[in-house]
Write a protein that holds these residues in place. Structure first.
Motif, mmCIF file in Angstrom:
data_model
loop_
_atom_site.group_PDB
_atom_site.id
_atom_site.type_symbol
_atom_site.label_atom_id
_atom_site.label_comp_id
_atom_site.label_asym_id
_atom_site.label_seq_id
_atom_site.Cartn_x
_atom_site.Cartn_y
_atom_site.Cartn_z
ATOM 1 N N TYR A 111 -39.117 -22.108 -0.355
ATOM 2 C CA TYR A 111 -39.302 -21.609 -1.723
ATOM 3 C C TYR A 111 -40.464 -20.627 -1.790
ATOM 4 O O TYR A 111 -40.323 -19.488 -2.260
ATOM 5 C CB TYR A 111 -39.549 -22.787 -2.663
ATOM 6 N N VAL A 161 -35.839 -19.642 -6.481
ATOM 7 C CA VAL A 161 -35.348 -20.832 -7.179
ATOM 8 C C VAL A 161 -33.892 -21.109 -6.817
ATOM 9 O O VAL A 161 -33.524 -22.246 -6.480
ATOM 10 C CB VAL A 161 -35.493 -20.662 -8.708
ATOM 11 N N TYR A 165 -33.030 -24.652 -4.970
ATOM 12 C CA TYR A 165 -33.011 -25.604 -6.079
ATOM 13 C C TYR A 165 -32.565 -27.018 -5.694
ATOM 14 O O TYR A 165 -33.160 -27.994 -6.170
ATOM 15 C CB TYR A 165 -32.143 -25.089 -7.236
ATOM 16 N N CYS A 208 -30.851 -26.364 -13.327
ATOM 17 C CA CYS A 208 -31.209 -25.042 -12.792
ATOM 18 C C CYS A 208 -31.386 -24.003 -13.901
ATOM 19 O O CYS A 208 -32.193 -23.085 -13.773
ATOM 20 C CB CYS A 208 -30.138 -24.572 -11.809
ATOM 21 N N THR A 211 -34.787 -24.050 -15.308
ATOM 22 C CA THR A 211 -35.667 -23.616 -14.221
ATOM 23 C C THR A 211 -35.684 -22.101 -14.123
ATOM 24 O O THR A 211 -36.747 -21.476 -14.000
ATOM 25 C CB THR A 211 -35.207 -24.220 -12.887
ATOM 26 N N ILE A 215 -38.795 -19.760 -14.772
ATOM 27 C CA ILE A 215 -39.407 -19.041 -13.655
ATOM 28 C C ILE A 215 -39.625 -17.571 -13.990
ATOM 29 O O ILE A 215 -40.494 -16.919 -13.398
ATOM 30 C CB ILE A 215 -38.532 -19.166 -12.378
#
Length: 359
Positions: A111, A161, A165, A208, A211, A215
């Motif tokens: 990541y 991501v 993930y 996700c 997320t 992000i």
């Protein structure tokens, strides 16, 4: 025809010496010259991965307690942290404060590596474009503009991501699982496999959406503020930032970015854990509350239920822990990356990133 006795015997190979030489080659760490032969992207991937592992290991205990609060209905008070930490150590052992950290390192290396690699690739491309414009008489100051830094950060964060993930999902569930003494506990592979077995490929990307939404401001603002801070030092003072100045830039960028994106982080953690973990296996009870039951919900439903349950403050529950953890993690991560990247960079690469640096 020669007499066979006159024919010299073939040399005897000293296999013990060759074996010892081979072992030395295999156990010797690669030199800087060996690393410089690797492609730039691979060197940045390694530098970013190392930076992420070092930073996350420092703040792992804070992170675990924060996740427990995020996914429970317990009211957060900073003064209760020592008691919660004591309960975890008493019931699960000292190493439980780092529970899920192995999964974190498995996740954070690719990541963080991918994120730093993509950002640096975009940054290098833009800096080369700037060099060409300056050669044609443009008076542009060195470094990326705020908008360029923001776009590069958002792009790098989104790609990293999506690529990693399922590992983040597994890590969050491991952090919430309670470690039972004298029992065989679920490991990283078992939790990852269970997610896939019970919910298919879609289950590996549950949560996700928040997320990705989180992000964009998170990585974008963090990289933009960090880059602009270092750029200001470059252009005003005419020198490379010191290690302390790099850490200050990283700490400030992390503080701002994590605060802005925090409600989406709480939503993500709840989507990753509530209604998914087996009953009785959650460490949430260490906070003095019961497990939250129910079926996994969508992002909008999760945010609505959280707001109805705990109000606006619930969206920022545990954010003060992020104010402790975030600046520390970001300052370490950015600084370690800059240090390792500089060590494995060629002179031409160093000159492009920092025209004030000599050699």
């Amino acid at each position: 025809m020669d007499d066979p006795e006159d024919i010299p015997a073939p040399p005897v190979m000293d296999t013990s010496t060759d074996a010892a030489s081979t072992r030395r080659r295999l156990t010797t760490l690669p030199s800087r010259e060996d690393i410089l032969t690797l492609p730039l992207e691979l060197r940045n991937l390694i530098s970013g991965g190392v930076a992420g592992i070092v930073a996350k290991s420092f703040v792992a205990p804070i992170d675990r307690i924060k996740i427990l609060y995020q996914v429970s209905s317990a009211e957060f008070h900073l003064r209760n942290l020592p008691r919660v930490a004591y309960n975890i150590v008493r019931d699960e052992g000292l190493s439980a404060l780092w529970k899920g950290n192995t999964a974190t390192m498995i996740r954070v290396f690719p990541y963080s590596g991918i994120q730093f690699m993509v950002f640096d690739r975009i940054k290098t491309y833009m800096l080369r474009q700037h060099e060409q414009k300056r050669a044609m008489g443009d008076s542009r100051a060195w470094g990326l503009s705020p908008v360029e830094s923001l776009v590069a950060g958002c792009t790098a964060g989104s790609i990293s991501v999506v690529c990693t993930y399922p590992l983040d999902l597994t890590r969050a569930q491991l952090a919430v699982l309670k470690r039972r003494k004298h029992h065989v506990n679920l490991g990283f592979r078992q939790v990852l496999y269970q997610n896939y077995e019970h919910r298919g490929l879609i289950g590996l990307f549950r949560g996700c959406t928040p997320t990705l939404l989180g992000i964009l401001p998170y990585a974008g603002i963090a990289y933009a503020l960090n880059e602009q801070g270092k750029r200001k030092i470059h252009n005003v003072l005419g020198r490379e930032p010191t290690t302390m100045e790099k850490m200050q830039c990283g700490a400030f960028s992390g503080l701002v970015a994590q605060t802005i994106s925090y409600p989406l982080e709480v939503t993500r953690r709840r989507m990753q854990t509530i209604g998914i973990l087996p009953s009785g296996q959650s460490a949430i009870t260490e906070l003095g509350v019961q497990e939250t039951s129910g079926r996994p919900s969508s992002m909008v439903t999760t945010m609505r239920l959280l707001f109805n349950e705990q109000g606006f403050r619930g969206m920022f529950k545990g954010v003060s822990m992020n104010w402790m953890k975030g600046p520390l993690a970001f300052s370490i991560s950015f600084t370690v990356f800059d240090t390792v990247q500089t060590f494995v960079a060629t002179d031409a690469e160093r000159a492009l990133r920092n025209p004030h640096r000599k050699g």
